[in-house]
Scaffold this motif. Structure first.
Motif, PDB file in Angstrom:
ATOM      1  N   PRO A  49     -22.901  -4.512  40.680  1.00 15.53           N
ATOM      2  CA  PRO A  49     -22.269  -3.910  39.543  1.00 15.53           C
ATOM      3  C   PRO A  49     -20.691  -4.120  39.755  1.00 15.53           C
ATOM      4  CG  PRO A  49     -23.640  -1.627  40.501  1.00 15.53           C
ATOM      5  CD  PRO A  49     -24.220  -2.993  40.971  1.00 15.53           C
ATOM      6  N   TYR A  98     -15.024  -1.995  27.807  1.00 16.71           N
ATOM      7  CA  TYR A  98     -16.378  -1.280  28.072  1.00 16.71           C
ATOM      8  C   TYR A  98     -17.907  -2.434  27.494  1.00 16.71           C
ATOM      9  CZ  TYR A  98     -20.773   0.784  28.588  1.00 16.71           C
ATOM     10  OH  TYR A  98     -21.744   1.921  28.886  1.00 16.71           O
ATOM     11  N   GLU A 113     -14.042   2.206  35.323  1.00 18.48           N
ATOM     12  CA  GLU A 113     -14.521   2.003  34.850  1.00 18.48           C
ATOM     13  C   GLU A 113     -14.919   2.515  33.612  1.00 18.48           C
ATOM     14  OE1 GLU A 113     -15.454  -1.540  33.981  1.00 18.48           O
ATOM     15  OE2 GLU A 113     -14.781  -2.149  35.425  1.00 18.48           O
ATOM     16  N   LYS A 125     -14.331   3.254  29.581  1.00 17.08           N
ATOM     17  CA  LYS A 125     -16.014   3.539  29.196  1.00 17.08           C
ATOM     18  C   LYS A 125     -15.162   4.620  27.698  1.00 17.08           C
ATOM     19  CE  LYS A 125     -20.582   5.274  29.044  1.00 17.08           C
ATOM     20  NZ  LYS A 125     -21.740   5.360  30.231  1.00 17.08           N
ATOM     21  N   ASN A 178     -18.848  -6.632  37.352  1.00 12.50           N
ATOM     22  CA  ASN A 178     -17.919  -6.286  36.792  1.00 12.50           C
ATOM     23  C   ASN A 178     -16.712  -7.054  36.393  1.00 12.50           C
ATOM     24  OD1 ASN A 178     -17.839  -4.258  34.424  1.00 12.50           O
ATOM     25  ND2 ASN A 178     -18.786  -2.336  35.383  1.00 12.50           N
ATOM     26  N   THR A 236     -23.783  -4.553  30.821  1.00 10.70           N
ATOM     27  CA  THR A 236     -24.399  -3.182  31.502  1.00 10.70           C
ATOM     28  C   THR A 236     -26.181  -3.868  31.167  1.00 10.70           C
ATOM     29  OG1 THR A 236     -22.922  -1.722  31.569  1.00 10.70           O
ATOM     30  CG2 THR A 236     -25.299  -1.020  31.234  1.00 10.70           C
ATOM     31  N   ARG A 237     -26.522  -4.016  30.317  1.00 10.27           N
ATOM     32  CA  ARG A 237     -28.058  -3.933  29.320  1.00 10.27           C
ATOM     33  C   ARG A 237     -28.799  -5.601  29.939  1.00 10.27           C
ATOM     34  NH1 ARG A 237     -27.249  -2.679  22.912  1.00 10.27           N
ATOM     35  NH2 ARG A 237     -27.024  -0.398  22.748  1.00 10.27           N
TER      36      ARG A 237
END
Length: 388
Positions: A289, A249, A187, A191, A293, A254-255
């Motif tokens: 996470p 990404y 990841e 990113k 993902n 994530t948010r």
């Protein structure tokens, strides 16, 4: 008439004859018994009668035993104990027990005895029945030895099992750590690539687009049709680059988390296509996470496949729920479907990638598709697959 003789009708003579007849009858009865039987006078402990089986057990002849105290008719090592046991027999009407001794060739022998007091013509006798149980005892010892042997073997196997189980737990823990590290590294790499695309390619495409637009205001290029086509291609390239960045990404994941991200992508998909979408989630807690993902990547790849390959699809349904200790995601469309057997190994269309993503976290991946009856994929992942 001899004064030393008693008349035949003398009561004492009849009593003696009766006693002798009773003993003869008793001897006849016990003669055919398969057990050793001996009749002992209670007052003296002397053997009065014994059968052939008892003689075989003692290894003596009848003339050597009759009149001999019972404790003298046994092996020397049993003499004291036999006398003690006989005294107990005098106190109780019945008594049972076992005797162990070393016979010929130093072989262990076992006898089981039972006694009963008898009154024959006002004289007390002790009847002792003796059974040779050596074979049964040895068989019992053999069985116990076998049980002990297999018990030891079983305990050793259990110890090995527990040791292996502990090692497997350690390996599993290390595997989880390595998997987590691998996914995080992957990841991070994605990113970095996404940031590079944003900072270089996307910015260059934006700058190129502005430059092409500015050409419209230069008289030399004002009437050139190619300017509009160049501007269109620049916008398409920028849009494709942003899609790639999003795939590499997904900032929204994530948010906002998995549920909000899936819902937003389905809304965007519905807005840009003729497909109606439906999303149902029963998740009440946030997942690890790495799991979120993986589920997002599989969902995103499935959505791309529907967009590219699912002809005549009008509806797409996504279900996300937790079942016990696993989380399950199903994605279904009502397109034409396809024959799974016809999928080329060289062109997995993302299916093999989705499968590998699920397997990496200890999960499962499945696919069902029928011609003219749509396609459904499902994936299950243990929620503790990355727990410490």
């Amino acid at each position: 008439m001899n004064t030393g003789q008693l008349p035949l009708n003398n009561p004492e003579i009849r009593s003696i004859q009766m006693a002798e007849n009773l003993l003869d009858i008793y001897a006849t009865i016990i003669a055919t018994s398969c057990y050793g039987i001996v009749l002992v006078k209670a007052e003296t402990g002397q053997i009065a009668i014994c059968n052939q089986q008892f003689l075989m057990q003692s290894g003596e002849k009848a003339q050597n035993l009759i009149g001999t105290p019972i404790w003298e008719a046994v092996p020397p090592e049993l003499k004291t104990r036999t006398k003690t046991i006989f005294n107990k027999m005098l106190l109780k009407d019945e008594i049972t027990g076992q005797q162990h001794f070393t016979g010929c060739n130093n072989a262990s022998c076992y006898l089981e005895y039972s006694s009963q007091r008898l009154n024959l013509n006002d004289e007390i006798y002790v009847q002792i029945i003796i059974k040779d149980i050596t074979r049964y005892i040895k068989r019992e010892h053999s069985l116990k030895a076998s049980v002990t042997k297999y018990k030891i073997k079983f305990n050793n196997l259990m110890a090995e099992y527990e040791s292996t189980r502990t090692q497997l737990k350690e390996y599993s823990h290390k595997l989880h750590e390595m998997t987590n590290a691998f996914i995080n590294a992957k990841e991070d790499e994605r990113k970095i690539i996404a940031i590079e695309l944003h900072d270089r390619v996307a910015q260059d495409l934006i700058s190129l687009g502005h430059q092409i637009e500015s050409l419209k205001h230069i008289s030399a290029y004002k009437d050139t049709a190619d300017i509009g086509e160049l501007a269109k291609k620049a916008r398409e390239a920028l849009s494709s680059t942003r899609d790639i960045m999003k795939t590499l990404y997904p900032i929204s994941l994530t948010r906002y988390g998995l549920i909000e991200t899936i819902a937003q992508e389905l809304n965007d998909f519905e807005a840009t296509s003729n497909v109606s979408t439906r999303f149902k989630s029963c998740l009440t807690t946030k997942l690890d996470p790495a799991i979120e993902n993986t589920l997002y990547r599989i969902f995103h790849e499935a959505l791309l496949n529907i967009q590219k390959h699912s002809l005549n699809a009008h509806n797409v349904t996504v279900l996300l729920e937790k079942k016990g200790q696993t989380v399950e995601m199903k994605i279904r469309d009502d397109g034409d479907g396809f024959n799974i057997q016809n999928i080329s190994g060289k062109e997995p269309r993302g299916l093999e990638i989705m499968r590998q993503r699920a397997l990496l976290l200890g999960g499962n991946f499945g696919l069902e598709s029928f011609h003219h009856n749509g396609t459904e994929i499902w994936v299950t992942i243990p929620v503790d697959s990355l727990s410490a």
